[in-house]
Enzyme design. Sequence first.
Site, PDB file in Angstrom:
ATOM      1  N   ALA A  51      84.108  66.160 102.057  1.00  0.00           N
ATOM      2  CA  ALA A  51      83.053  66.693 101.179  1.00  0.00           C
ATOM      3  C   ALA A  51      81.726  66.807 101.922  1.00  0.00           C
ATOM      4  CB  ALA A  51      82.896  65.789  99.949  1.00  0.00           C
ATOM      5  N   GLU A  52      81.329  65.746 102.643  1.00  0.00           N
ATOM      6  CA  GLU A  52      80.052  65.807 103.352  1.00  0.00           C
ATOM      7  C   GLU A  52      80.087  66.823 104.486  1.00  0.00           C
ATOM      8  OE1 GLU A  52      76.628  63.099 105.496  1.00  0.00           O
ATOM      9  OE2 GLU A  52      78.045  62.141 104.130  1.00  0.00           O
ATOM     10  N   THR A  53      81.224  66.969 105.128  1.00  0.00           N
ATOM     11  CA  THR A  53      81.353  67.980 106.178  1.00  0.00           C
ATOM     12  C   THR A  53      81.145  69.375 105.608  1.00  0.00           C
ATOM     13  OG1 THR A  53      82.846  66.580 107.463  1.00  0.00           O
ATOM     14  CG2 THR A  53      82.902  68.946 107.923  1.00  0.00           C
TER      15      THR A  53
END
Length: 129
Positions: A51-53
């Site tokens: 998700a953060e990527t």
Amino acid sequence: MNISTEHTLIAALGIETVRIEKGFVVMTMPVDERTRQPFGYLHGGASVALAETAASVGAAALINMETELCFGIEINANHMKSKRDGMVTATAKVVHYGKSTMVWTIDVTDEEGDLICLSRCTVAVVKKK
């Protein structure tokens, strides 16, 4: 956007970019020995890394990378469903695009479209020094 992922967490987890548009990113990640926790299920941290990527790649696509950098400064995640194998897909959409911060929502789904993880990520935009 030309960013090398060799020797990064992105490469180690097998994350692949499917689509990048202005304010929209789709990435995939396998559920395998790299991304499972010891009990054989997708590790929540792997879902958060995906998700953060996706949010960070999306933010990077919106900034002037010659003069600015972006960093995730907050992320939350609700894990809705477990998964043992196959593939998960992160679909990230920008919901706030400011001068110094962006907020992204990220749905991580399985092959059937079932929601595995719902996440929100705040990304800071800073001038390069």
